[in-house]
Design a protein around this motif. Structure first.
Motif, PDB file in Angstrom:
ATOM      1  N   LEU A 145       0.667  -1.139   0.060  1.00 34.65           N
ATOM      2  CA  LEU A 145       0.086   0.099   0.154  1.00 34.65           C
ATOM      3  C   LEU A 145       0.811   1.385   0.076  1.00 34.65           C
ATOM      4  CD1 LEU A 145      -2.848  -0.934   2.453  1.00 34.65           C
ATOM      5  CD2 LEU A 145      -3.266  -0.464   0.033  1.00 34.65           C
ATOM      6  N   SER A 146       2.008   1.218   0.330  1.00 34.14           N
ATOM      7  CA  SER A 146       2.917   2.443   0.462  1.00 34.14           C
ATOM      8  C   SER A 146       3.173   2.792  -1.094  1.00 34.14           C
ATOM      9  CB  SER A 146       4.127   2.097   1.030  1.00 34.14           C
ATOM     10  OG  SER A 146       5.122   1.217   0.312  1.00 34.14           O
ATOM     11  N   THR A 147       2.951   2.037  -1.801  1.00 36.81           N
ATOM     12  CA  THR A 147       3.040   2.503  -3.275  1.00 36.81           C
ATOM     13  C   THR A 147       2.333   3.546  -3.599  1.00 36.81           C
ATOM     14  OG1 THR A 147       3.475   0.220  -3.724  1.00 36.81           O
ATOM     15  CG2 THR A 147       3.607   1.495  -5.804  1.00 36.81           C
ATOM     16  N   PHE A 148       1.073   3.828  -3.076  1.00 38.27           N
ATOM     17  CA  PHE A 148       0.287   4.815  -3.358  1.00 38.27           C
ATOM     18  C   PHE A 148       0.899   6.154  -3.023  1.00 38.27           C
ATOM     19  CE2 PHE A 148      -3.112   1.487  -2.889  1.00 38.27           C
ATOM     20  CZ  PHE A 148      -4.104   1.869  -3.907  1.00 38.27           C
TER      21      PHE A 148
ATOM     22  N   GLY B 105      -4.451 -12.438  16.705  1.00 40.30           N
ATOM     23  CA  GLY B 105      -4.132 -11.441  17.269  1.00 40.30           C
ATOM     24  C   GLY B 105      -3.636 -10.401  16.234  1.00 40.30           C
ATOM     25  N   TRP B 106      -2.421 -10.842  15.786  1.00 40.06           N
ATOM     26  CA  TRP B 106      -1.439  -9.999  14.810  1.00 40.06           C
ATOM     27  C   TRP B 106      -2.586 -10.003  13.485  1.00 40.06           C
ATOM     28  CZ3 TRP B 106       1.614  -6.326  15.133  1.00 40.06           C
ATOM     29  CH2 TRP B 106       2.589  -6.699  16.293  1.00 40.06           C
ATOM     30  N   ALA B 107      -2.916 -10.963  13.019  1.00 39.27           N
ATOM     31  CA  ALA B 107      -3.623 -11.190  11.688  1.00 39.27           C
ATOM     32  C   ALA B 107      -4.720 -10.043  11.891  1.00 39.27           C
ATOM     33  CB  ALA B 107      -4.289 -12.323  11.539  1.00 39.27           C
ATOM     34  N   VAL B 108      -5.385  -9.825  12.932  1.00 37.90           N
ATOM     35  CA  VAL B 108      -6.628  -9.037  13.090  1.00 37.90           C
ATOM     36  C   VAL B 108      -6.111  -7.689  13.083  1.00 37.90           C
ATOM     37  CG1 VAL B 108      -8.360  -8.270  14.554  1.00 37.90           C
ATOM     38  CG2 VAL B 108      -8.215 -10.823  14.015  1.00 37.90           C
ATOM     39  N   ALA B 109      -5.139  -7.318  13.999  1.00 41.64           N
ATOM     40  CA  ALA B 109      -4.490  -5.977  14.066  1.00 41.64           C
ATOM     41  C   ALA B 109      -4.025  -5.569  12.696  1.00 41.64           C
ATOM     42  CB  ALA B 109      -3.484  -6.280  15.198  1.00 41.64           C
ATOM     43  N   LEU B 110      -3.264  -6.438  11.782  1.00 47.40           N
ATOM     44  CA  LEU B 110      -2.556  -5.881  10.705  1.00 47.40           C
ATOM     45  C   LEU B 110      -3.351  -5.585   9.884  1.00 47.40           C
ATOM     46  CD1 LEU B 110       0.511  -8.081  10.901  1.00 47.40           C
ATOM     47  CD2 LEU B 110       0.531  -5.727  11.251  1.00 47.40           C
ATOM     48  N   LEU B 111      -4.652  -6.734   9.528  1.00 46.06           N
ATOM     49  CA  LEU B 111      -5.508  -6.419   8.348  1.00 46.06           C
ATOM     50  C   LEU B 111      -6.451  -5.253   8.842  1.00 46.06           C
ATOM     51  CD1 LEU B 111      -7.005 -10.202   8.226  1.00 46.06           C
ATOM     52  CD2 LEU B 111      -5.477  -8.840   6.485  1.00 46.06           C
ATOM     53  N   ALA B 112      -6.839  -4.977  10.007  1.00 42.20           N
ATOM     54  CA  ALA B 112      -7.698  -3.614  10.444  1.00 42.20           C
ATOM     55  C   ALA B 112      -6.462  -2.501  10.092  1.00 42.20           C
ATOM     56  CB  ALA B 112      -8.005  -3.720  11.945  1.00 42.20           C
ATOM     57  N   LEU B 113      -5.235  -2.613  10.208  1.00 42.14           N
ATOM     58  CA  LEU B 113      -4.519  -1.362   9.877  1.00 42.14           C
ATOM     59  C   LEU B 113      -4.484  -1.243   8.528  1.00 42.14           C
ATOM     60  CD1 LEU B 113      -2.589   0.645  10.707  1.00 42.14           C
ATOM     61  CD2 LEU B 113      -0.609  -0.875  10.976  1.00 42.14           C
ATOM     62  N   GLY B 114      -4.521  -2.475   7.818  1.00 42.42           N
ATOM     63  CA  GLY B 114      -4.404  -2.271   6.126  1.00 42.42           C
ATOM     64  C   GLY B 114      -5.710  -1.617   5.824  1.00 42.42           C
ATOM     65  N   ARG B 115      -6.759  -1.908   6.292  1.00 45.32           N
ATOM     66  CA  ARG B 115      -7.990  -1.392   6.259  1.00 45.32           C
ATOM     67  C   ARG B 115      -8.005   0.107   6.232  1.00 45.32           C
ATOM     68  NH1 ARG B 115     -12.277  -3.410   3.440  1.00 45.32           N
ATOM     69  NH2 ARG B 115     -11.572  -5.666   4.371  1.00 45.32           N
ATOM     70  N   LEU B 116      -7.421   0.453   7.310  1.00 45.58           N
ATOM     71  CA  LEU B 116      -7.456   1.965   7.498  1.00 45.58           C
ATOM     72  C   LEU B 116      -6.317   2.587   6.385  1.00 45.58           C
ATOM     73  CD1 LEU B 116      -7.021   2.245  11.306  1.00 45.58           C
ATOM     74  CD2 LEU B 116      -9.087   2.808   9.938  1.00 45.58           C
TER      75      LEU B 116
ATOM     76  N   SER C  44      -7.991   2.780   3.089  1.00 46.83           N
ATOM     77  CA  SER C  44      -8.865   3.872   3.086  1.00 46.83           C
ATOM     78  C   SER C  44      -8.427   5.233   2.704  1.00 46.83           C
ATOM     79  CB  SER C  44      -9.888   3.836   4.505  1.00 46.83           C
ATOM     80  OG  SER C  44     -10.854   5.065   4.342  1.00 46.83           O
ATOM     81  N   ALA C  45      -7.318   5.339   3.390  1.00 46.88           N
ATOM     82  CA  ALA C  45      -6.569   6.738   3.207  1.00 46.88           C
ATOM     83  C   ALA C  45      -5.820   6.753   2.003  1.00 46.88           C
ATOM     84  CB  ALA C  45      -5.470   6.874   4.376  1.00 46.88           C
TER      85      ALA C  45
ATOM     86  N   THR D  98      -7.155   5.209  -0.870  1.00 42.78           N
ATOM     87  CA  THR D  98      -8.000   5.338  -2.178  1.00 42.78           C
ATOM     88  C   THR D  98      -8.778   6.683  -1.954  1.00 42.78           C
ATOM     89  OG1 THR D  98      -9.621   4.128  -0.576  1.00 42.78           O
ATOM     90  CG2 THR D  98      -8.266   2.532  -2.127  1.00 42.78           C
ATOM     91  N   ARG D  99      -8.840   7.209  -0.728  1.00 36.16           N
ATOM     92  CA  ARG D  99      -9.243   8.674  -1.099  1.00 36.16           C
ATOM     93  C   ARG D  99      -8.406   9.666  -1.962  1.00 36.16           C
ATOM     94  NH1 ARG D  99     -11.040   7.944   4.533  1.00 36.16           N
ATOM     95  NH2 ARG D  99      -8.865   8.953   5.054  1.00 36.16           N
ATOM     96  N   ARG D 100      -7.136   9.447  -1.982  1.00 30.95           N
ATOM     97  CA  ARG D 100      -6.355  10.012  -2.773  1.00 30.95           C
ATOM     98  C   ARG D 100      -5.346   9.307  -3.542  1.00 30.95           C
ATOM     99  NH1 ARG D 100      -1.219  10.222  -1.142  1.00 30.95           N
ATOM    100  NH2 ARG D 100      -1.003  12.354  -2.113  1.00 30.95           N
ATOM    101  N   VAL D 101      -6.067   8.587  -4.496  1.00 30.08           N
ATOM    102  CA  VAL D 101      -5.320   7.664  -5.540  1.00 30.08           C
ATOM    103  C   VAL D 101      -4.497   8.642  -6.420  1.00 30.08           C
ATOM    104  CG1 VAL D 101      -5.579   6.473  -7.470  1.00 30.08           C
ATOM    105  CG2 VAL D 101      -6.996   6.097  -5.399  1.00 30.08           C
ATOM    106  N   VAL D 102      -3.320   8.085  -6.429  1.00 30.20           N
ATOM    107  CA  VAL D 102      -2.187   8.849  -7.294  1.00 30.20           C
ATOM    108  C   VAL D 102      -1.850   8.197  -8.432  1.00 30.20           C
ATOM    109  CG1 VAL D 102      -0.157  10.238  -7.472  1.00 30.20           C
ATOM    110  CG2 VAL D 102      -1.275  10.399  -5.305  1.00 30.20           C
ATOM    111  N   VAL D 103      -2.145   8.610  -9.778  1.00 26.67           N
ATOM    112  CA  VAL D 103      -2.029   7.607 -10.731  1.00 26.67           C
ATOM    113  C   VAL D 103      -0.750   8.389 -11.517  1.00 26.67           C
ATOM    114  CG1 VAL D 103      -2.754   6.866 -12.861  1.00 26.67           C
ATOM    115  CG2 VAL D 103      -4.352   7.029 -10.861  1.00 26.67           C
ATOM    116  N   GLN D 104       0.331   7.626 -11.797  1.00 25.87           N
ATOM    117  CA  GLN D 104       1.549   8.161 -12.249  1.00 25.87           C
ATOM    118  C   GLN D 104       1.001   8.680 -13.760  1.00 25.87           C
ATOM    119  OE1 GLN D 104       4.815   5.768 -12.363  1.00 25.87           O
ATOM    120  NE2 GLN D 104       6.068   7.217 -13.395  1.00 25.87           N
ATOM    121  N   GLY D 105       1.026   9.802 -14.042  1.00 24.87           N
ATOM    122  CA  GLY D 105       0.846  10.491 -15.391  1.00 24.87           C
ATOM    123  C   GLY D 105      -0.412  11.306 -15.461  1.00 24.87           C
ATOM    124  N   GLY D 106      -1.123  11.349 -14.364  1.00 19.54           N
ATOM    125  CA  GLY D 106      -2.278  12.417 -14.241  1.00 19.54           C
ATOM    126  C   GLY D 106      -3.311  11.861 -13.310  1.00 19.54           C
TER     127      GLY D 106
END
Length: 266
Positions: free
Chosen positions: A170-173, A241-252, A255-256, A258-266
Protein backbone atom coordinates in the motif's frame (compact mmCIF):
# COMPACT_ATOMS: atom_id res chain seq x y z
CA UNK A 1 -23.19 -16.64 0.29
CA UNK A 2 -22.50 -15.08 -3.10
CA UNK A 3 -19.53 -13.15 -1.77
CA UNK A 4 -18.14 -16.34 -0.24
CA UNK A 5 -18.32 -18.10 -3.62
CA UNK A 6 -16.64 -15.13 -5.27
CA UNK A 7 -13.62 -15.17 -2.95
CA UNK A 8 -13.42 -18.96 -3.13
CA UNK A 9 -13.28 -18.67 -6.93
CA UNK A 10 -10.49 -16.09 -6.61
CA UNK A 11 -8.57 -18.47 -4.31
CA UNK A 12 -8.98 -21.35 -6.77
CA UNK A 13 -7.90 -19.06 -9.60
CA UNK A 14 -4.77 -18.08 -7.68
CA UNK A 15 -3.97 -21.76 -7.09
CA UNK A 16 -4.44 -22.66 -10.76
CA UNK A 17 -2.40 -19.69 -11.93
CA UNK A 18 0.70 -20.78 -10.03
CA UNK A 19 0.10 -24.43 -10.92
CA UNK A 20 0.82 -23.56 -14.56
CA UNK A 21 4.44 -22.60 -13.71
CA UNK A 22 5.69 -26.18 -13.64
CA UNK A 23 9.32 -25.49 -14.54
CA UNK A 24 9.53 -22.71 -11.95
CA UNK A 25 7.98 -25.03 -9.36
CA UNK A 26 10.48 -27.80 -10.11
CA UNK A 27 13.33 -25.28 -9.89
CA UNK A 28 11.94 -24.07 -6.58
CA UNK A 29 11.81 -27.60 -5.18
CA UNK A 30 15.45 -28.11 -6.18
CA UNK A 31 16.51 -24.76 -4.71
CA UNK A 32 14.73 -25.34 -1.41
CA UNK A 33 16.24 -28.81 -1.14
CA UNK A 34 19.77 -27.52 -1.74
CA UNK A 35 19.37 -24.69 0.77
CA UNK A 36 17.83 -27.16 3.19
CA UNK A 37 20.90 -29.38 2.91
CA UNK A 38 23.22 -26.43 3.54
CA UNK A 39 21.23 -25.25 6.56
CA UNK A 40 20.76 -28.76 7.96
CA UNK A 41 24.49 -29.48 8.02
CA UNK A 42 25.16 -26.00 9.41
CA UNK A 43 22.62 -26.55 12.17
CA UNK A 44 24.06 -29.99 12.96
CA UNK A 45 27.50 -28.45 13.43
CA UNK A 46 26.12 -25.55 15.47
CA UNK A 47 24.05 -27.81 17.73
CA UNK A 48 27.07 -30.09 18.15
CA UNK A 49 28.86 -27.13 19.73
CA UNK A 50 25.79 -25.72 21.49
CA UNK A 51 23.53 -28.62 22.52
CA UNK A 52 19.91 -27.63 23.31
CA UNK A 53 20.37 -24.21 21.74
CA UNK A 54 16.99 -22.48 21.79
CA UNK A 55 15.56 -25.47 23.67
CA UNK A 56 15.92 -27.77 20.63
CA UNK A 57 17.94 -30.94 20.29
CA UNK A 58 19.65 -31.75 16.99
CA UNK A 59 16.71 -33.66 15.53
CA UNK A 60 14.33 -30.83 16.38
CA UNK A 61 16.71 -28.26 14.91
CA UNK A 62 16.90 -30.21 11.65
CA UNK A 63 13.10 -30.56 11.60
CA UNK A 64 12.92 -26.79 11.98
CA UNK A 65 15.18 -26.38 8.93
CA UNK A 66 13.02 -28.49 6.66
CA UNK A 67 9.79 -26.95 7.88
CA UNK A 68 11.33 -23.58 7.05
CA UNK A 69 12.12 -24.73 3.53
CA UNK A 70 8.57 -26.03 3.14
CA UNK A 71 7.17 -22.65 4.19
CA UNK A 72 9.70 -20.36 2.54
CA UNK A 73 7.76 -19.83 -0.70
CA UNK A 74 4.41 -20.57 0.95
CA UNK A 75 4.74 -17.52 3.19
CA UNK A 76 6.59 -15.44 0.57
CA UNK A 77 9.22 -14.58 3.16
CA UNK A 78 11.42 -13.00 0.49
CA UNK A 79 8.65 -11.94 -1.83
CA UNK A 80 7.09 -13.80 -4.71
CA UNK A 81 3.51 -13.21 -3.65
CA UNK A 82 0.91 -10.72 -4.81
CA UNK A 83 2.78 -7.64 -3.59
CA UNK A 84 4.88 -6.98 -6.69
CA UNK A 85 1.88 -7.23 -9.00
CA UNK A 86 -0.23 -5.05 -6.72
CA UNK A 87 2.49 -2.40 -6.45
CA UNK A 88 2.88 -2.38 -10.23
CA UNK A 89 -0.87 -1.93 -10.69
CA UNK A 90 -0.75 1.07 -8.38
CA UNK A 91 2.21 2.53 -10.25
CA UNK A 92 0.54 2.17 -13.66
CA UNK A 93 -2.92 3.18 -12.46
CA UNK A 94 -4.49 -0.21 -13.20
CA UNK A 95 -5.52 -0.38 -9.55
CA UNK A 96 -8.43 1.85 -10.55
CA UNK A 97 -9.91 -1.21 -12.27
CA UNK A 98 -9.55 -3.19 -9.04
CA UNK A 99 -11.42 -0.48 -7.15
CA UNK A 100 -14.37 -0.75 -9.57
CA UNK A 101 -14.75 -4.49 -8.99
CA UNK A 102 -17.81 -5.54 -6.97
CA UNK A 103 -15.45 -6.97 -4.35
CA UNK A 104 -13.43 -5.70 -1.43
CA UNK A 105 -9.88 -4.82 -2.51
CA UNK A 106 -8.20 -6.30 0.55
CA UNK A 107 -10.26 -9.51 0.57
CA UNK A 108 -9.75 -9.97 -3.18
CA UNK A 109 -5.97 -9.93 -2.86
CA UNK A 110 -6.08 -12.02 0.32
CA UNK A 111 -8.07 -14.73 -1.46
CA UNK A 112 -5.71 -14.56 -4.43
CA UNK A 113 -2.64 -14.86 -2.21
CA UNK A 114 -4.08 -17.74 -0.21
CA UNK A 115 -4.52 -19.68 -3.45
CA UNK A 116 -0.88 -19.03 -4.30
CA UNK A 117 0.24 -20.01 -0.80
CA UNK A 118 -1.66 -23.30 -0.79
CA UNK A 119 -0.16 -24.25 -4.14
CA UNK A 120 3.36 -23.35 -2.98
CA UNK A 121 2.89 -25.47 0.13
CA UNK A 122 1.74 -28.50 -1.84
CA UNK A 123 3.76 -28.03 -5.01
CA UNK A 124 7.02 -26.67 -3.63
CA UNK A 125 7.01 -27.34 0.10
CA UNK A 126 6.07 -30.99 0.59
CA UNK A 127 8.88 -32.63 -1.42
CA UNK A 128 11.80 -30.87 0.32
CA UNK A 129 10.22 -31.61 3.70
CA UNK A 130 9.79 -35.31 2.85
CA UNK A 131 13.35 -35.44 1.49
CA UNK A 132 14.71 -33.95 4.72
CA UNK A 133 12.67 -36.37 6.83
CA UNK A 134 14.07 -39.34 4.88
CA UNK A 135 17.72 -38.25 4.83
CA UNK A 136 18.16 -36.69 8.30
CA UNK A 137 17.16 -37.67 11.82
CA UNK A 138 14.07 -35.57 12.52
CA UNK A 139 11.58 -35.19 15.35
CA UNK A 140 8.14 -35.67 13.83
CA UNK A 141 5.02 -36.13 15.98
CA UNK A 142 2.96 -39.28 15.81
CA UNK A 143 -0.26 -37.61 16.92
CA UNK A 144 -2.48 -36.52 13.99
CA UNK A 145 -3.87 -33.70 16.13
CA UNK A 146 -0.41 -32.14 16.32
CA UNK A 147 -0.17 -32.18 12.54
CA UNK A 148 -3.63 -30.65 12.28
CA UNK A 149 -2.65 -27.96 14.78
CA UNK A 150 0.47 -27.24 12.75
CA UNK A 151 -1.64 -26.83 9.59
CA UNK A 152 -3.88 -24.37 11.42
CA UNK A 153 -0.78 -22.44 12.51
CA UNK A 154 0.50 -22.46 8.93
CA UNK A 155 -2.82 -21.10 7.66
CA UNK A 156 -2.78 -18.31 10.24
CA UNK A 157 0.83 -17.63 9.26
CA UNK A 158 -0.34 -17.22 5.66
CA UNK A 159 -2.84 -14.56 6.75
CA UNK A 160 -0.27 -12.69 8.85
CA UNK A 161 2.22 -12.83 5.99
CA UNK A 162 -0.37 -11.38 3.61
CA UNK A 163 -1.29 -8.63 6.07
CA UNK A 164 2.36 -7.56 6.40
CA UNK A 165 2.93 -7.54 2.65
CA UNK A 166 -0.35 -5.76 1.98
CA UNK A 167 0.66 -2.90 4.25
CA UNK A 168 4.03 -2.65 2.51
CA UNK A 169 2.44 -2.77 -0.95
CA UNK A 170 0.00 0.00 0.00
CA UNK A 171 2.96 2.35 0.48
CA UNK A 172 3.18 2.47 -3.32
CA UNK A 173 0.15 4.78 -3.34
CA UNK A 174 2.45 7.45 -1.92
CA UNK A 175 5.87 6.35 -3.18
CA UNK A 176 4.82 5.23 -6.71
CA UNK A 177 7.90 2.98 -6.75
CA UNK A 178 7.80 0.53 -3.87
CA UNK A 179 10.92 -1.44 -4.80
CA UNK A 180 13.00 -0.18 -1.90
CA UNK A 181 10.29 -0.80 0.69
CA UNK A 182 9.66 -4.29 -0.66
CA UNK A 183 13.37 -5.11 -0.46
CA UNK A 184 13.48 -3.88 3.14
CA UNK A 185 10.48 -6.10 3.88
CA UNK A 186 12.30 -9.12 2.44
CA UNK A 187 15.39 -8.57 4.57
CA UNK A 188 13.35 -7.97 7.71
CA UNK A 189 11.16 -10.99 7.03
CA UNK A 190 14.14 -13.29 6.51
CA UNK A 191 15.73 -12.26 9.82
CA UNK A 192 12.67 -11.78 12.03
CA UNK A 193 10.71 -14.84 10.88
CA UNK A 194 13.42 -17.23 12.04
CA UNK A 195 14.34 -18.48 8.59
CA UNK A 196 18.04 -17.95 9.29
CA UNK A 197 18.05 -19.06 12.94
CA UNK A 198 15.20 -20.03 15.28
CA UNK A 199 13.98 -17.03 17.21
CA UNK A 200 14.22 -19.11 20.38
CA UNK A 201 18.00 -19.04 19.93
CA UNK A 202 18.22 -15.24 19.82
CA UNK A 203 19.88 -13.96 23.00
CA UNK A 204 18.59 -11.63 25.70
CA UNK A 205 16.36 -8.69 24.94
CA UNK A 206 16.75 -9.15 21.18
CA UNK A 207 15.16 -12.59 21.48
CA UNK A 208 12.34 -11.25 23.62
CA UNK A 209 11.58 -8.55 21.07
CA UNK A 210 11.64 -10.67 17.89
CA UNK A 211 9.45 -13.35 19.48
CA UNK A 212 6.57 -10.90 19.93
CA UNK A 213 6.81 -9.30 16.47
CA UNK A 214 4.33 -10.42 13.78
CA UNK A 215 7.03 -12.23 11.80
CA UNK A 216 7.26 -14.77 14.62
CA UNK A 217 3.83 -15.98 13.50
CA UNK A 218 5.25 -17.14 10.16
CA UNK A 219 7.74 -19.93 10.95
CA UNK A 220 8.58 -19.94 14.65
CA UNK A 221 5.00 -20.48 15.77
CA UNK A 222 4.16 -23.39 13.42
CA UNK A 223 7.53 -24.97 14.28
CA UNK A 224 6.92 -24.79 18.02
CA UNK A 225 3.44 -26.26 17.54
CA UNK A 226 4.82 -29.11 15.43
CA UNK A 227 7.67 -29.82 17.85
CA UNK A 228 5.45 -29.61 20.91
CA UNK A 229 7.26 -26.63 22.42
CA UNK A 230 4.17 -24.45 22.78
CA UNK A 231 0.47 -24.83 23.53
CA UNK A 232 -1.39 -24.65 20.20
CA UNK A 233 -4.27 -22.51 21.47
CA UNK A 234 -1.89 -19.90 22.86
CA UNK A 235 -0.02 -19.82 19.56
CA UNK A 236 -3.27 -19.53 17.58
CA UNK A 237 -4.30 -16.58 19.75
CA UNK A 238 -0.93 -14.92 19.12
CA UNK A 239 -1.22 -15.37 15.36
CA UNK A 240 -4.89 -14.43 15.18
CA UNK A 241 -4.23 -11.31 17.23
CA UNK A 242 -1.57 -10.11 14.82
CA UNK A 243 -3.71 -11.08 11.81
CA UNK A 244 -6.68 -9.04 13.03
CA UNK A 245 -4.53 -6.07 14.05
CA UNK A 246 -2.58 -5.95 10.78
CA UNK A 247 -5.63 -6.50 8.57
CA UNK A 248 -7.45 -3.72 10.43
CA UNK A 249 -4.45 -1.42 10.01
CA UNK A 250 -4.33 -2.36 6.34
CA UNK A 251 -7.99 -1.44 6.04
CA UNK A 252 -7.30 2.00 7.51
CA UNK A 253 -4.29 2.61 5.26
CA UNK A 254 -6.26 1.37 2.24
CA UNK A 255 -9.04 3.82 3.05
CA UNK A 256 -6.58 6.69 3.27
CA UNK A 257 -4.86 5.61 0.05
CA UNK A 258 -7.99 5.23 -2.04
CA UNK A 259 -9.24 8.66 -0.99
CA UNK A 260 -6.28 10.18 -2.76
CA UNK A 261 -5.33 7.74 -5.49
CA UNK A 262 -2.23 9.01 -7.26
CA UNK A 263 -1.94 7.71 -10.78
CA UNK A 264 1.38 8.28 -12.46
CA UNK A 265 0.94 10.52 -15.48
CA UNK A 266 -2.21 12.32 -14.30
Amino acid sequence: MGAGRLYLAVTVSGFRRYATYRVATAAGVFTNTVFGLILAYTYLALWEERPRLGGYDQAEAVTYVWLGQALFATLAVQGGGFENEFAERVRTGEVAIDLYRPADLQLWWLANDLGRAVFQLLGRGVLPFVFGALVFPVALPGDPLVWLSCLVAVFLGMVVSFAIRYLVALSTFWLLDGTGVLQMMMITGLFCSGMVLPLNAFPGELGEVVRVLPWAALLQTPADVLLGHAAPLRMFAFQAGWAVALLALGRLVQSAATRRVVVQGG
